[in-house]
Design a protein around this motif. Structure first.
Motif, short mmCIF file in Angstrom:
data_model
loop_
_atom_site.label_atom_id
_atom_site.label_comp_id
_atom_site.label_asym_id
_atom_site.label_seq_id
_atom_site.Cartn_x
_atom_site.Cartn_y
_atom_site.Cartn_z
N PRO A 1 0.83 -1.21 0.00
CA PRO A 1 0.00 0.00 0.00
C PRO A 1 0.87 1.26 0.00
O PRO A 1 1.87 1.32 0.71
CB PRO A 1 -0.78 -0.11 1.31
N ASP A 2 0.52 2.23 -0.84
CA ASP A 2 1.27 3.48 -0.91
C ASP A 2 0.29 4.62 -1.13
O ASP A 2 -0.29 4.75 -2.21
CB ASP A 2 2.28 3.42 -2.06
N VAL A 3 0.15 5.44 -0.10
CA VAL A 3 -0.83 6.51 -0.13
C VAL A 3 -0.52 7.53 -1.23
O VAL A 3 -1.39 8.28 -1.65
CB VAL A 3 -0.92 7.18 1.27
N PHE A 4 0.73 7.54 -1.71
CA PHE A 4 1.09 8.50 -2.75
C PHE A 4 0.67 8.03 -4.14
O PHE A 4 0.76 8.78 -5.10
CB PHE A 4 2.59 8.81 -2.72
N SER A 5 0.22 6.80 -4.23
CA SER A 5 -0.27 6.28 -5.49
C SER A 5 -1.77 6.53 -5.60
O SER A 5 -2.53 6.20 -4.69
CB SER A 5 0.04 4.79 -5.56
N ARG A 6 -2.20 7.12 -6.72
CA ARG A 6 -3.57 7.63 -6.78
C ARG A 6 -4.64 6.56 -6.61
O ARG A 6 -5.75 6.85 -6.19
CB ARG A 6 -3.80 8.43 -8.05
N CYS B 1 -4.41 3.87 -4.64
CA CYS B 1 -4.28 3.10 -3.40
C CYS B 1 -5.49 3.34 -2.49
O CYS B 1 -5.86 4.49 -2.21
CB CYS B 1 -2.99 3.46 -2.65
N ALA B 2 -6.07 2.24 -2.01
CA ALA B 2 -7.26 2.33 -1.17
C ALA B 2 -6.98 3.04 0.15
O ALA B 2 -7.91 3.50 0.81
CB ALA B 2 -7.80 0.93 -0.90
N SER B 3 -5.71 3.12 0.54
CA SER B 3 -5.40 3.77 1.81
C SER B 3 -5.83 5.23 1.81
O SER B 3 -6.15 5.80 2.86
CB SER B 3 -3.90 3.66 2.12
N ARG B 4 -5.88 5.86 0.65
CA ARG B 4 -6.32 7.26 0.59
C ARG B 4 -7.74 7.43 1.11
O ARG B 4 -8.03 8.33 1.89
CB ARG B 4 -6.25 7.79 -0.85
N GLY B 5 -8.64 6.56 0.62
CA GLY B 5 -10.03 6.65 1.05
C GLY B 5 -10.19 6.35 2.53
O GLY B 5 -11.00 6.98 3.22
N VAL B 6 -9.41 5.39 3.02
CA VAL B 6 -9.49 5.02 4.44
C VAL B 6 -9.02 6.20 5.30
O VAL B 6 -9.65 6.54 6.32
CB VAL B 6 -8.63 3.77 4.72
N LEU B 7 -7.95 6.84 4.88
CA LEU B 7 -7.47 8.02 5.61
C LEU B 7 -8.51 9.13 5.61
O LEU B 7 -8.69 9.82 6.61
CB LEU B 7 -6.18 8.54 4.98
N GLN B 8 -9.20 9.28 4.48
CA GLN B 8 -10.22 10.33 4.43
C GLN B 8 -11.40 10.01 5.35
O GLN B 8 -11.97 10.90 5.96
CB GLN B 8 -10.70 10.56 2.99
N ASP B 9 -11.75 8.72 5.47
CA ASP B 9 -12.80 8.35 6.43
C ASP B 9 -12.38 8.72 7.86
O ASP B 9 -13.17 9.24 8.64
CB ASP B 9 -13.07 6.83 6.39
#
Lengths: 127, 127
Positions: free
Chosen positions: B13-18, B20-28
């Motif tokens: 997982p890499d939040v810098f990759s557009r 990556c599901a981690s982006r949405g989780v961080l936004q939640d």
């Protein structure tokens, strides 16, 4: 000179209070692009174009507006270097570096536990 | 049984990759209301109405939708207690508690440095 006379010293910032300015500051720091820009700058100063490549998927307009908010909050410095054409470099302030450290800890946690989150989402959606 | 055969183990997982599901989780986790709900639950389980009072300013609809996202991500548990009328209690999961700890650290920092942020904003706006 700042006039502090009208600030009530017994009123501590409290993010749970709807009028507290800390809510907006937190949203600047944790917005989709604000969070990534702050953490990207932990490795050192970056020019706009390099920052845009690192923060994959952001538009020029959104990155520009995000950086303005972060600069206004005192999280990043914007320096215009004498050159033709002029170069603009962004870097973290001391406060911005502290914020970015905490965001990086949150990102590490979420990235590391992503399989657990995805399993939870599958179970939830299958109910 | 989960079939992991189609997951490429070299893709971390890499939040810098557009994508990556981690982006949405961080936004939640860092959304205006998600962040406050998670941190509010650090003090122990709360019923919906108590949570809504604590997260000052949130509407019923927004809090409900926020709690659904957090439950789906595996950050909070929702328990329906046998009673007339039924009571619903929310609490942090182990993962949610770790996320909430990090959010609380960020909130402490921002609340503590708020005067510095407000000074920076004044200077910026006065340019």
């Amino acid at each position: 000179m700042t006039d502090d006379a009208d600030i009530d010293p017994t009123l501590e910032p409290d993010v749970f209070s709807r009028d507290c300015a800390s809510r907006g500051v937190l949203q600047d720091a944790t917005s989709r692009w604000g969070l990534l820009a702050l953490v990207a700058l932990r490795d050192g100063e970056l020019r706009f174009s390099a920052l845009r490549r690192r923060v994959d998927g952001v538009s020029e307009r959104m990155l520009s507006s995000t950086l303005q908010s972060l600069e206004r909050d005192g999280f990043i410095d914007r320096e215009v270097l004498q050159a033709i054409p002029p170069k603009v470099e962004y870097s973290l302030t001391d406060l911005g570096a502290e914020v970015a450290d905490r965001l990086a800890g949150l990102i590490d946690l979420v990235e590391g536990r992503l399989p657990e989150v995805e399993k939870s989402r599958q179970d939830y959606d299958a109910r």
